[in-house]
Motif scaffolding. Structure first.
Motif, PDB file in Angstrom:
ATOM      1  N   LEU A 102      43.801 -16.919 152.150  1.00  0.00           N
ATOM      2  CA  LEU A 102      43.775 -15.291 152.160  1.00  0.00           C
ATOM      3  C   LEU A 102      44.355 -15.078 151.330  1.00  0.00           C
ATOM      4  CD1 LEU A 102      44.701 -16.569 156.152  1.00  0.00           C
ATOM      5  CD2 LEU A 102      42.718 -16.878 155.214  1.00  0.00           C
ATOM      6  N   LYS A 103      45.200 -14.723 150.397  1.00  0.00           N
ATOM      7  CA  LYS A 103      46.097 -14.050 149.984  1.00  0.00           C
ATOM      8  C   LYS A 103      45.408 -14.926 148.738  1.00  0.00           C
ATOM      9  CE  LYS A 103      49.004 -12.144 152.809  1.00  0.00           C
ATOM     10  NZ  LYS A 103      49.929 -11.289 153.393  1.00  0.00           N
ATOM     11  N   ASP A 104      45.742 -13.196 148.012  1.00  0.00           N
ATOM     12  CA  ASP A 104      45.204 -13.615 145.949  1.00  0.00           C
ATOM     13  C   ASP A 104      44.384 -14.897 145.836  1.00  0.00           C
ATOM     14  OD1 ASP A 104      47.444 -12.527 145.077  1.00  0.00           O
ATOM     15  OD2 ASP A 104      48.829 -14.577 145.704  1.00  0.00           O
ATOM     16  N   GLY A 105      43.473 -14.677 146.955  1.00  0.00           N
ATOM     17  CA  GLY A 105      41.706 -15.728 146.060  1.00  0.00           C
ATOM     18  C   GLY A 105      41.382 -15.299 145.195  1.00  0.00           C
ATOM     19  N   LEU A 106      41.306 -13.923 144.592  1.00  0.00           N
ATOM     20  CA  LEU A 106      40.760 -13.883 143.758  1.00  0.00           C
ATOM     21  C   LEU A 106      41.058 -14.508 142.250  1.00  0.00           C
ATOM     22  CD1 LEU A 106      38.957 -11.377 141.715  1.00  0.00           C
ATOM     23  CD2 LEU A 106      39.803  -9.945 142.160  1.00  0.00           C
ATOM     24  N   ARG A 107      42.662 -14.439 142.144  1.00  0.00           N
ATOM     25  CA  ARG A 107      43.650 -15.100 141.524  1.00  0.00           C
ATOM     26  C   ARG A 107      43.157 -16.700 141.534  1.00  0.00           C
ATOM     27  NH1 ARG A 107      49.934 -14.934 141.438  1.00  0.00           N
ATOM     28  NH2 ARG A 107      49.235 -12.372 141.080  1.00  0.00           N
ATOM     29  N   ALA A 108      42.453 -16.978 142.720  1.00  0.00           N
ATOM     30  CA  ALA A 108      42.395 -18.735 143.038  1.00  0.00           C
ATOM     31  C   ALA A 108      41.283 -19.038 142.166  1.00  0.00           C
ATOM     32  CB  ALA A 108      42.622 -18.844 144.494  1.00  0.00           C
ATOM     33  N   LEU A 109      40.179 -17.624 142.351  1.00  0.00           N
ATOM     34  CA  LEU A 109      38.880 -17.916 142.421  1.00  0.00           C
ATOM     35  C   LEU A 109      38.640 -18.017 140.442  1.00  0.00           C
ATOM     36  CD1 LEU A 109      36.821 -15.618 143.828  1.00  0.00           C
ATOM     37  CD2 LEU A 109      36.193 -18.195 143.566  1.00  0.00           C
ATOM     38  N   ASP A 110      39.690 -17.348 139.396  1.00  0.00           N
ATOM     39  CA  ASP A 110      40.221 -17.170 138.706  1.00  0.00           C
ATOM     40  C   ASP A 110      40.063 -18.383 137.897  1.00  0.00           C
ATOM     41  OD1 ASP A 110      39.031 -14.810 138.392  1.00  0.00           O
ATOM     42  OD2 ASP A 110      40.666 -14.229 137.708  1.00  0.00           O
ATOM     43  N   ASP A 111      41.290 -19.350 138.419  1.00  0.00           N
ATOM     44  CA  ASP A 111      41.779 -20.390 138.115  1.00  0.00           C
ATOM     45  C   ASP A 111      40.651 -21.624 138.236  1.00  0.00           C
ATOM     46  OD1 ASP A 111      43.943 -19.199 137.877  1.00  0.00           O
ATOM     47  OD2 ASP A 111      44.844 -19.697 139.687  1.00  0.00           O
ATOM     48  N   LEU A 112      39.558 -21.058 139.390  1.00  0.00           N
ATOM     49  CA  LEU A 112      38.556 -22.288 139.266  1.00  0.00           C
ATOM     50  C   LEU A 112      37.807 -21.779 138.062  1.00  0.00           C
ATOM     51  CD1 LEU A 112      37.963 -21.818 143.017  1.00  0.00           C
ATOM     52  CD2 LEU A 112      38.878 -23.673 141.800  1.00  0.00           C
ATOM     53  N   ASN A 113      37.089 -20.518 138.037  1.00  0.00           N
ATOM     54  CA  ASN A 113      36.372 -20.804 136.955  1.00  0.00           C
ATOM     55  C   ASN A 113      36.603 -21.130 135.414  1.00  0.00           C
ATOM     56  OD1 ASN A 113      33.538 -18.766 137.966  1.00  0.00           O
ATOM     57  ND2 ASN A 113      35.715 -17.605 138.851  1.00  0.00           N
ATOM     58  N   LYS A 114      38.278 -21.391 135.229  1.00  0.00           N
ATOM     59  CA  LYS A 114      38.995 -21.718 133.910  1.00  0.00           C
ATOM     60  C   LYS A 114      38.162 -23.230 133.749  1.00  0.00           C
ATOM     61  CE  LYS A 114      41.695 -18.058 133.283  1.00  0.00           C
ATOM     62  NZ  LYS A 114      43.488 -17.073 133.404  1.00  0.00           N
ATOM     63  N   THR A 115      38.736 -23.817 135.242  1.00  0.00           N
ATOM     64  CA  THR A 115      38.816 -25.227 135.350  1.00  0.00           C
ATOM     65  C   THR A 115      38.298 -26.591 135.190  1.00  0.00           C
ATOM     66  OG1 THR A 115      38.702 -24.826 137.318  1.00  0.00           O
ATOM     67  CG2 THR A 115      41.246 -25.212 136.171  1.00  0.00           C
ATOM     68  N   ILE A 116      36.680 -25.920 135.904  1.00  0.00           N
ATOM     69  CA  ILE A 116      35.343 -26.088 135.543  1.00  0.00           C
ATOM     70  C   ILE A 116      34.590 -25.424 134.440  1.00  0.00           C
ATOM     71  CG2 ILE A 116      33.054 -26.129 137.063  1.00  0.00           C
ATOM     72  CD1 ILE A 116      34.990 -25.765 139.821  1.00  0.00           C
TER      73      ILE A 116
END
Length: 550
Positions: free
Chosen positions: A248-262
């Motif tokens: 719910l918080k820091d969703g933008l940061r979590a998306l950036d991490d997903l883009n880096k791992t995939i």
């Protein structure tokens, strides 16, 4: 209503129309975060704020520059601001407490919906969904707009300009379904290809794509109050619920991490792979028999129920499902189409707007369980033979002797800590606006003049005596003095009687003792009904001695 009296097996959803609100022609409604105030946009360009506890109008916001119908209203996080969008392409930000207009911005297209940034208490940014262009971020302080992408292509960086689809009559349109997430750092956009785009609105970049089965055009998209579920209403007449996996918080940061791992060479496939880790399909709702279109779908305050209105003209019908996908209730109102719909943030109350401009309040029809007053009391359908215990009528039963109290009576009771409302948001603020102070309205001058005139008459009557008392005084005066001889002569002349000795004595006593003022109205009425002359005649004031003087 006492909570223990309510039957726990009843569903916690509205059932009947409890009341309706009427003020002009209302078009759209929105609750504040606690559900204590209800804002309603009217067709004349005004915004009315109702005190939902008293069902009275607390304030009316009216802009002389706006006379067009209101298309949407939105509260700020703590209720100090209201954003109003109108059919004249304007966005107006209001100060709720002072009732003053903060700013007004005119767009190029009519905004069908406008939402303030949910993460700020005094937001200066909003999300607007115009009629025939892409959703845009509007800076309310400068008036600048930033269009958000609504489609992704396979070429270049994956972001294409907003698309315009042609319909048979030649006009162009672009679907404008979009909403903020709970924290406000991401925007979820639904396009005409049946895709949900997760957009970083600050950098104007698509971070993930979630395709919808059937590729049907998305008409509505809304988050639940707690931000854990996302609802979409598509053109294929199906309402879909997605579970939000992102934090719910820091969703933008979590998306950036997903883009880096995939690691995926194809940009489109990579965005879809990231989207599969953001939203997961949870439930689908539809009317498999009639296949009707849905309008204004939303969650309940606690997210346990989903409601949507039928888009059929001429019927005020709303469907309620539980989160498991079961249809639990169909609410049928008057034969008027539903224009807007909202669920109370805390209580099981639904507020709907009809096509005629009336606001209907739907509430639960409670069945009282009076046996809850006595915890040991059990209701029986038929008589049963009762066997009493051996120690039932003892002063101290054996069962109570064995029990030991776990409560330490010496402990101090905490009266300062406020328990958290289970249906409210996790963050609390002392600056939150829950109620508006009552402002006395000036009275009509004509009514005031009437009141002043009646009060002056009342004062004069108090000083001079009531008309009824004046009549009695006049009657008493006539009784104390003998009648005058009629000077008109003829047969209508009256005989003058001689007073007896007793009558002269009574008359002398009355002169010495003046008539007492009657106090109560009941005695006044008696005096009026029974003239003093008759009373005096009865007492022998005027006695006929049998001889006439000619």
């Amino acid at each position: 209503m006492n909570a223990p009296i309510i039957d726990p097996l009843q569903g916690d959803f509205p059932e009947v129309i409890e009341e309706y609100l009427e003020h002009g022609v209302m078009k759209c409604i929105a609750f504040n975060r606690r559900g204590t105030l209800l804002a309603a946009g009217c067709s004349d360009g005004s915004c009315v704020i109702w005190d939902f506890e008293t069902r009275g109008i607390a304030k009316e916001l009216r802009d002389k520059d706006c006379t067009a119908a209101i298309t949407s209203v939105c509260w700020s996080k703590y209720g100090h601001r209201i954003l109003v969008s109108a059919a004249d392409k304007s966005l107006t930000l209001w100060d709720v407490v002072n009732g003053e207009k903060i700013t007004r911005i005119v767009l190029q297209q009519t905004p069908l919906q406008a939402r303030l940034h949910p993460g700020s208490s005094m937001p200066s940014v909003c999300l607007a969904c115009p009629l025939s262009s892409a959703p845009m971020i509007v800076d309310l302080s400068t008036g600048g707009t930033t269009a958000l992408p609504v489609i992704v292509s396979d070429m270049g960086n994956g972001v294409a300009p907003p698309s315009r689809n042609k319909i048979p009559d030649g006009t162009s349109y672009t679907l404008t379904a979009a909403c903020f997430n709970k924290n406000g750092d991401l925007v979820y956009v639904g396009n005409s290809k049946g895709e949900i785009l997760i957009v970083d609105h600050k950098n104007v970049k698509v971070l993930a794509i979630v395709p919808i089965s059937g590729s049907a055009m998305i008409k509505n998209i809304v988050f639940s109050r707690n931000g854990q579920y996302l609802l979409t209403n598509s053109n294929d007449r199906v309402i879909r619920i997605y579970e939000n996996i992102l934090p719910l918080k820091d969703g933008l940061r979590a998306l950036d991490d997903l883009n880096k791992t995939i690691k995926e060479e194809d940009t489109l496939e990579k965005l879809k792979a990231v989207g599969s880790k953001c939203l997961v399909l949870f439930r689908e709702f539809q009317d498999s028999i009639t296949k009707i279109h849905w309008k204004a779908p939303c969650f309940s305050g606690d997210g346990e129920w989903v409601i949507a209105a039928s888009a059929i003209k001429g019927e005020h019908k709303m469907y309620i499902w539980d989160r498991a996908g079961h249809l639990v209730k169909i609410l049928e109102g008057p034969k008027e189409a539903v224009f807007d719909l909202v669920w109370h943030p805390v209580h099981p109350i639904i507020v709907s707007v009809s096509l005629t401009g009336l606001v209907y309040i739907w509430a639960k029809d409670y069945t009282e369980n009076w046996s809850a007053f006595a915890p040991d009391f059990k209701e029986l359908e038929e008589n049963e033979e009762y066997v009493e215990r051996e120690d039932e009528f003892d002063l101290v039963p054996e069962t109570e002797k064995v029990k030991e109290s776990d409560i330490n009576e010496d402990d101090e009771v905490d009266i300062a800590t406020v328990e958290k409302d289970p249906l409210s948001d996790s963050d609390m603020s002392q600056e939150e606006l829950r109620f508006l102070p009552a402002i006395p309205c000036p009275d009509d001058p004509q009514q005031q003049n009437k009141c002043v005139g009646s009060s002056s008459k009342l004062i004069d009557s108090n000083h001079s005596g009531s008309p009824l008392s004046e009549e009695n005084e006049q009657a008493a005066h006539n009784a104390s003095s003998p009648p005058e001889e009629d000077t008109a002569g003829g047969s209508q002349s009256k005989r003058k009687r001689k007073l007896s000795e007793k009558g002269l004595e009574l008359q002398a006593e009355k002169v010495k003792k003046p008539m007492k003022t009657l106090k109560s109205s009941g005695r006044l009425l008696k005096t009026k009904n029974k003239p003093v002359d008759d009373e005096d005649d009865g007492n022998g004031l005027y006695a006929d001695d049998g001889s006439d003087d000619y």
